[in-house]
Design a protein around this motif. Sequence first.
Motif, short mmCIF file in Angstrom:
data_model
loop_
_atom_site.label_atom_id
_atom_site.label_comp_id
_atom_site.label_asym_id
_atom_site.label_seq_id
_atom_site.Cartn_x
_atom_site.Cartn_y
_atom_site.Cartn_z
N ILE A 1 0.80 -1.18 -0.15
CA ILE A 1 0.01 0.11 -0.04
C ILE A 1 0.88 1.06 -0.01
CG2 ILE A 1 -1.89 1.05 1.17
CD1 ILE A 1 -2.72 -1.40 2.58
N GLY A 2 2.00 1.26 0.67
CA GLY A 2 2.89 2.33 0.67
C GLY A 2 3.46 2.56 -0.72
N ALA A 3 3.56 1.52 -1.51
CA ALA A 3 4.03 1.74 -2.78
C ALA A 3 3.06 2.60 -3.66
CB ALA A 3 4.36 0.28 -3.38
N LEU A 4 1.77 2.54 -3.31
CA LEU A 4 0.80 3.05 -4.10
C LEU A 4 0.80 4.57 -3.68
CD1 LEU A 4 -2.50 1.04 -3.72
CD2 LEU A 4 -1.17 1.26 -5.62
N PHE A 5 1.10 4.85 -2.29
CA PHE A 5 1.39 6.31 -1.87
C PHE A 5 2.56 6.78 -2.68
CE2 PHE A 5 -1.83 5.04 1.05
CZ PHE A 5 -2.45 6.33 1.51
N LEU A 6 3.65 5.98 -2.81
CA LEU A 6 4.66 6.48 -3.36
C LEU A 6 4.70 6.77 -5.10
CD1 LEU A 6 8.41 5.37 -2.83
CD2 LEU A 6 7.59 5.34 -4.91
N PHE A 7 3.57 5.92 -5.62
CA PHE A 7 3.30 5.91 -7.01
C PHE A 7 2.64 7.31 -7.24
CE2 PHE A 7 0.76 5.43 -10.46
CZ PHE A 7 1.19 4.52 -11.34
N LEU A 8 1.72 7.64 -6.42
CA LEU A 8 0.88 8.91 -6.42
C LEU A 8 1.82 10.23 -6.49
CD1 LEU A 8 -1.74 10.00 -7.50
CD2 LEU A 8 -2.47 10.14 -5.06
N GLY A 9 2.58 9.99 -5.54
CA GLY A 9 3.57 11.19 -5.25
C GLY A 9 4.47 11.36 -6.31
N PHE A 10 5.12 10.41 -6.80
CA PHE A 10 6.10 10.33 -7.89
C PHE A 10 5.33 10.75 -9.17
CE2 PHE A 10 8.72 8.45 -11.16
CZ PHE A 10 10.06 8.76 -10.65
N LEU B 1 5.61 1.73 -13.50
CA LEU B 1 5.18 0.25 -13.68
C LEU B 1 5.54 -0.87 -12.86
CD1 LEU B 1 4.75 0.34 -17.58
CD2 LEU B 1 2.93 0.51 -15.75
N LEU B 2 7.11 -0.60 -12.54
CA LEU B 2 7.84 -1.58 -11.65
C LEU B 2 7.08 -1.50 -10.31
CD1 LEU B 2 11.48 -0.98 -12.85
CD2 LEU B 2 10.03 -3.06 -13.26
N VAL B 3 6.93 -0.19 -9.86
CA VAL B 3 6.33 0.09 -8.44
C VAL B 3 4.88 -0.62 -8.25
CG1 VAL B 3 5.23 1.73 -6.81
CG2 VAL B 3 7.89 2.29 -8.04
N LEU B 4 4.21 -0.45 -9.35
CA LEU B 4 3.04 -0.99 -9.46
C LEU B 4 3.12 -2.52 -9.42
CD1 LEU B 4 -0.14 -0.28 -9.51
CD2 LEU B 4 -0.05 -0.40 -12.07
N ALA B 5 4.00 -3.15 -10.09
CA ALA B 5 4.09 -4.40 -10.19
C ALA B 5 4.31 -5.24 -8.86
CB ALA B 5 5.32 -4.97 -11.25
N TYR B 6 5.00 -4.55 -8.17
CA TYR B 6 5.43 -4.84 -6.85
C TYR B 6 4.30 -4.79 -5.79
CZ TYR B 6 7.23 -4.53 -2.07
OH TYR B 6 7.41 -4.69 -0.77
N SER B 7 3.67 -3.49 -6.00
CA SER B 7 2.34 -3.37 -5.10
C SER B 7 1.26 -4.36 -5.41
CB SER B 7 1.90 -1.92 -5.15
OG SER B 7 0.79 -1.56 -4.65
N GLY B 8 0.86 -4.68 -6.64
CA GLY B 8 -0.30 -5.34 -6.67
C GLY B 8 -0.62 -6.56 -6.02
N PRO B 9 0.38 -7.61 -6.13
CA PRO B 9 0.16 -8.82 -5.21
C PRO B 9 0.18 -8.61 -3.82
CG PRO B 9 1.99 -8.91 -7.01
CD PRO B 9 1.67 -7.50 -6.89
#
Length: 394
Positions: free
Chosen positions: A15-24, A175-183
């Motif tokens: 979930i933290g990766a999603l927050f990082l995704f949006l800020g990035f 996309l790499l961040v999202l691939a990590y986050s999804g599962p």
Amino acid sequence: MLKVRDDFLRAQLAIGALFLFLGFQYATWAARLPALKSKLDLGEAEIGLLLMACGAGAAASFPLVAVLMRKLGSRRLALFSALALGALLLALAAAPNYPVAVVVICLDGVAVGALNVAMNAQGAALEAAHQRTTMGKLHATFSAGSFLAALLASAVTALTPALAAHFGIATGLLLLVLAYSGPGLLPEDPGTEAEPQPAEEAAAGKRRGLPLPSKVTIWMGAAMVFGTVTEGSMNDWSALYMEDVAGASEKVAPLGIAVVSVMMVLARIFSDSWRSRWGDGRIVRVGSALAGTGLALALLTGGVVPALIGFACMGLGIAAVTPCVYVAAAKQGPDALSLVAATGTTGLLAGPALIGFIASASSLAWGMGAVAASAVLVSLCATRIRWERPAGDA
């Protein structure tokens, strides 16, 4: 016990990766506004409209996001909206003219609104499932994403001014961040179901076709508006206040926003332990009161050092407001969360402009006084919200 801890950490990182995704993602295109201005031959007013288009798209996304949350759930909505944000970044780089860029940015705002609701629903669900606080750290991760995007923008532009190259690299990283986050995302949102509505309210909502917010949700929305007005205005006006009113030099003036930002990140990192000890309600009430009174005293005293101290109080006190209000709204259900998120975006959009109008009509000191008043209003709104007690008070 060890498995439960591992499950919590895995979901927290995802979930933290999603927050990082949006800020990035947001900071990536925001950092290249000068390049977009040059490429599309824009004036200052057109840049302002471009920024407003993003906020307007996010604010207007409430009805759509509320429906999508019910149909898709927070996990799938987060993944779909994140993919859309990656595609829109590429579309912005390829925009041939200003009208197309405005449409792309407006759609970006809609996708931002969707991901904002979905990722906060995931964070609230994680807290409910494990009875542990984490929302503060998640929001700090958003700031980390913005910081990393700024570093990437600086590095890429040193090699090439091409927007397509920069946004292409950024999209690949996203996309790499999202691939990590999804599962690792939660498949459903336990513990965030809406409280039962009275029969007459439910019937009225059904007749009108739109969910009717409860009084508690309205107070949450008000607290979020005033909180985000405060955050956004400090980001946009602190440097100008330092130089034009406090008398700071050009080299010292940027320290205003630096102090606010650093204190907010630190406070959000530690706020989860504060929430567990004292409870969300107390953190919001005391924190926002500290923010407002600290800034007000700094304005009355005048000078550079008092201003920096007041800004530090502001960053420390206001940091936990949005994480706590998001958690409380998520407990009311997806419609309440969507509405509160939309009001928060409205505050970010309208707040800095409102302070500008006040400053133009009187002075920037009075404008910053309105920011201090907005923080105090958060504290007053928080007294009307039903907050859960910390675990130690149960």
